[in-house]
Design a protein around this motif. Structure first.
Motif, short mmCIF file in Angstrom:
data_model
loop_
_atom_site.label_atom_id
_atom_site.label_comp_id
_atom_site.label_asym_id
_atom_site.label_seq_id
_atom_site.Cartn_x
_atom_site.Cartn_y
_atom_site.Cartn_z
N THR A 5 -64.10 35.00 63.98
CA THR A 5 -63.88 36.84 63.71
C THR A 5 -62.37 35.00 62.53
OG1 THR A 5 -63.89 37.96 64.74
CG2 THR A 5 -62.29 38.55 63.42
N VAL A 7 -61.65 36.01 59.77
CA VAL A 7 -61.04 37.02 58.32
C VAL A 7 -59.57 38.34 59.15
CG1 VAL A 7 -61.44 39.84 57.38
CG2 VAL A 7 -63.53 37.64 57.49
N PHE A 10 -58.52 42.64 55.18
CA PHE A 10 -59.41 43.19 53.59
C PHE A 10 -58.80 43.53 51.97
CE2 PHE A 10 -61.08 43.78 58.62
CZ PHE A 10 -62.38 43.35 58.24
N PHE A 92 -56.41 42.44 58.94
CA PHE A 92 -57.61 42.68 59.98
C PHE A 92 -57.64 44.40 60.88
CE2 PHE A 92 -60.10 41.56 63.64
CZ PHE A 92 -61.65 41.89 62.82
N PHE A 166 -66.72 38.38 62.02
CA PHE A 166 -65.86 38.00 60.69
C PHE A 166 -65.53 37.26 60.12
CE2 PHE A 166 -66.00 42.56 62.76
CZ PHE A 166 -66.60 43.35 61.85
N ASN A 170 -65.36 39.68 52.27
CA ASN A 170 -63.64 40.74 53.14
C ASN A 170 -63.33 41.70 52.41
OD1 ASN A 170 -62.57 39.02 51.32
ND2 ASN A 170 -60.84 39.47 52.64
N VAL A 182 -67.60 48.17 57.15
CA VAL A 182 -67.09 47.38 57.13
C VAL A 182 -68.06 46.53 57.95
CG1 VAL A 182 -65.32 46.50 59.85
CG2 VAL A 182 -64.64 48.62 58.26
N LEU A 185 -69.74 43.47 56.59
CA LEU A 185 -69.45 42.27 55.95
C LEU A 185 -69.63 41.40 57.78
CD1 LEU A 185 -65.53 43.56 54.91
CD2 LEU A 185 -68.51 42.93 54.14
N ALA A 186 -69.77 41.66 58.43
CA ALA A 186 -70.39 40.40 59.94
C ALA A 186 -71.03 39.60 59.38
CB ALA A 186 -70.62 41.76 61.07
N CYS A 187 -70.84 38.82 59.56
CA CYS A 187 -71.37 37.05 59.50
C CYS A 187 -72.80 37.20 59.95
CB CYS A 187 -71.36 36.10 59.06
SG CYS A 187 -69.12 35.61 60.22
#
Length: 312
Positions: A5, A7, A10, A92, A166, A170, A182, A185-187
């Motif tokens: 994580t 990020v 956003f 975040f 994340f 973003n 939201v 946007l998770a990878c």
């Protein structure tokens, strides 16, 4: 949260498709926010200060107004500030906090509406047993259960969300942090988590909404066929509650009870249940409720009479 994580904030696109309307939108939403806070605060004060309104139904209404104030306040201040600045962003941690409060208060409100329907069911279908069945202890217990249900629901939702990494995109095409945007946007692959979210949130909304509709249908049938005294008052009370239920549940079901894909109307629907509905609730409940209107008149008369006495 995992180490992937990375990020830290956003970007919120907000109403980017209306670049020349930002100032006007700020004024409109500010007026709506002020009306929301004022209207719901008036309901809370009137119920607290007027002894004739110290009943379960108005206690639940007071809790609903309290929820509406904080529910809309999780969204509106940040949205208003972003309308005035060029760079629209949220940290975040701020995004996760906004999400938690939004889900918590929204779920609690849904459960409270179910409690209010149960209260009307007892009052209309079992009037002789209502005072005993809906005692002060029962009233407080049902409110506590609504808050506990909201807390549990939001804890599950955030538990599912915070396990995701994340680490890349973003940009949120919305004016606040919401689960569907939201989570996209998770990878990582989010299909399983999305299904869990829909089942935990969307299916719950649909089930509670259907139960509420069935209960109100039973109540309306009971009113029309059996109730003679106070029929108009009972119909008016149920009508206002049905209107509020539809305003809250139908937009929420549209957003959360389907796959998390972007639709053109998503942002408009989000404005309805995060901005418009909290403002409309006092307008729906107060004008159609004779007891509320009389209580407001009595409080105003008392204030004016007290002011005259102080002057003399």
């Amino acid at each position: 949260m995992t180490n992937s994580t990375t990020v830290v904030e956003f970007r919120l696109l907000g109403f980017h498709s209306l670049p020349g309307w930002q100032t006007l939108l700020f004024i409109v939403f500010l007026v709506i926010y002020i009306l929301t806070i004022t209207g719901n605060t008036v309901i809370i004060l009137v119920v607290r200060l007027e002894p004739r309104l110290h009943s379960p139904m108005y206690s639940f209404l007071q809790n609903l107004s309290f929820l509406e104030i904080f529910y809309t306040s999780t969204i509106m201040p940040k949205m208003l500030s972003n309308l005035l600045v060029e760079r629209k962003a949220i940290t975040f941690a701020g995004c996760m906090a906004q999400l938690y409060c939004f889900v918590f208060l929204g779920a609690t409100e849904c459960f409270l509406l179910a409690v209010m329907a149960y209260d009307r069911y007892l009052a209309i279908c079992y009037p002789l047993h209502y005072t005993v069945a809906m005692s002060d202890a029962m009233c407080m217990g049902l409110v506590a259960l609504a808050w506990l249900g909201g807390f549990t629901h939001s804890a599950v939702q955030m538990g599912l969300l915070l396990q995701l990494p994340f680490c890349g995109p973003n940009v949120l095409d919305n004016f606040y942090c919401d689960v569907p945007q939201v989570i996209k946007l998770a990878c990582t692959d989010t299909h399983v988590v999305e299904l869990q979210m829909v089942f935990n949130g969307g299916v719950l909304l649909v089930v509670v909404f259907i139960i509420l509709l069935i209960s109100y249908i039973i109540i309306l049938v009971k009113i029309r066929t059996h109730v003679t005294d106070g029929k108009h008052k009972a119909l008016s009370t149920c009508g206002t509650q049905i209107a509020v239920v539809c305003l809250i549940f139908i937009p929420s079901i549209f957003i959360y009870a389907r796959p998390f894909k972007k639709f053109i109307l998503d942002k408009v629907v989000s404005v309805i249940y995060t901005v418009i509905t909290p403002m409309l609730n006092p307008m729906i409940y107060t004008p159609r409720n004779a007891e509320m209107k009389n209580a407001i008149r009595r409080l105003i008369s008392r204030m004016l009479f007290s002011g005259k006495k102080l002057k003399t």
